[in-house]
Design an enzyme around this catalytic site. Sequence first.
Site, PDB file in Angstrom:
ATOM      1  N   GLY A  77      27.113  31.484  -5.379  1.00 15.20           N
ATOM      2  CA  GLY A  77      28.226  30.629  -4.993  1.00 15.20           C
ATOM      3  C   GLY A  77      29.359  30.677  -6.001  1.00 15.20           C
ATOM      4  N   GLY A 129      23.112  32.097  -4.543  1.00 16.15           N
ATOM      5  CA  GLY A 129      23.444  32.057  -3.122  1.00 16.15           C
ATOM      6  C   GLY A 129      23.327  33.407  -2.436  1.00 16.15           C
ATOM      7  N   GLU A 152      19.878  29.386 -11.588  1.00 16.06           N
ATOM      8  CA  GLU A 152      19.767  27.932 -11.530  1.00 16.06           C
ATOM      9  C   GLU A 152      18.532  27.439 -12.274  1.00 16.06           C
ATOM     10  OE1 GLU A 152      21.783  29.263  -7.680  1.00 16.06           O
ATOM     11  OE2 GLU A 152      20.267  30.001  -9.034  1.00 16.06           O
ATOM     12  N   ASP A 160      18.120  26.256  -5.390  1.00 18.02           N
ATOM     13  CA  ASP A 160      18.521  25.951  -4.022  1.00 18.02           C
ATOM     14  C   ASP A 160      18.366  27.172  -3.122  1.00 18.02           C
ATOM     15  OD1 ASP A 160      20.643  27.366  -5.132  1.00 18.02           O
ATOM     16  OD2 ASP A 160      22.185  26.093  -4.264  1.00 18.02           O
TER      17      ASP A 160
END
Length: 176
Positions: A77, A129, A152, A160
Amino acid sequence: MNQAVSGAAENQTQSEVLSEVVNGVGLLTLNRPRQINALSQGIVASLNDALKAWGRDPALKAVVLRGAGEKGFCAGGDVRAVRQSVLDGTPMHKDFFIDEYRLDYRIHRYSRDFGKPIAVLMDGITMGGGMGLTQGADLRVLTERAKLAMPETGIGFIPDVGASHFMSRMQAGLAL
């Protein structure tokens, strides 16, 4: 013929997603090579729009996702834009994650819902992402240059894009 995918990226100087159909295969190219194709709100919206339209197109038999440039498929992202949204107090960061996760789910369900497989070409860097885009695909093609990561986890952020699900199902040690 390359053409821009309609959606939120329309007012960009150069389209963030390139779209073409070759022999019944839809090619979607993430087109932010200087940012290693980091997912912007425009990219997410454009991919969602293209997949929705192509799902209903009987001439289309499959979809391939790929990234422009030499560095990689997708660095994840657009962290800068998300951070700026939080600092500015705008809802973009919330909308981005909702739309991104809907896109990941759409990819995951695509072949079941429309009978059209999705393949992802993972050349170079695929992180965060970008990993979310790949995990629901029917076929993931890695090159010898592939570098996969979920950064992350290293900064204490909950992994995520379904990473806690797909990482827990990897062979012992591979997720590390």
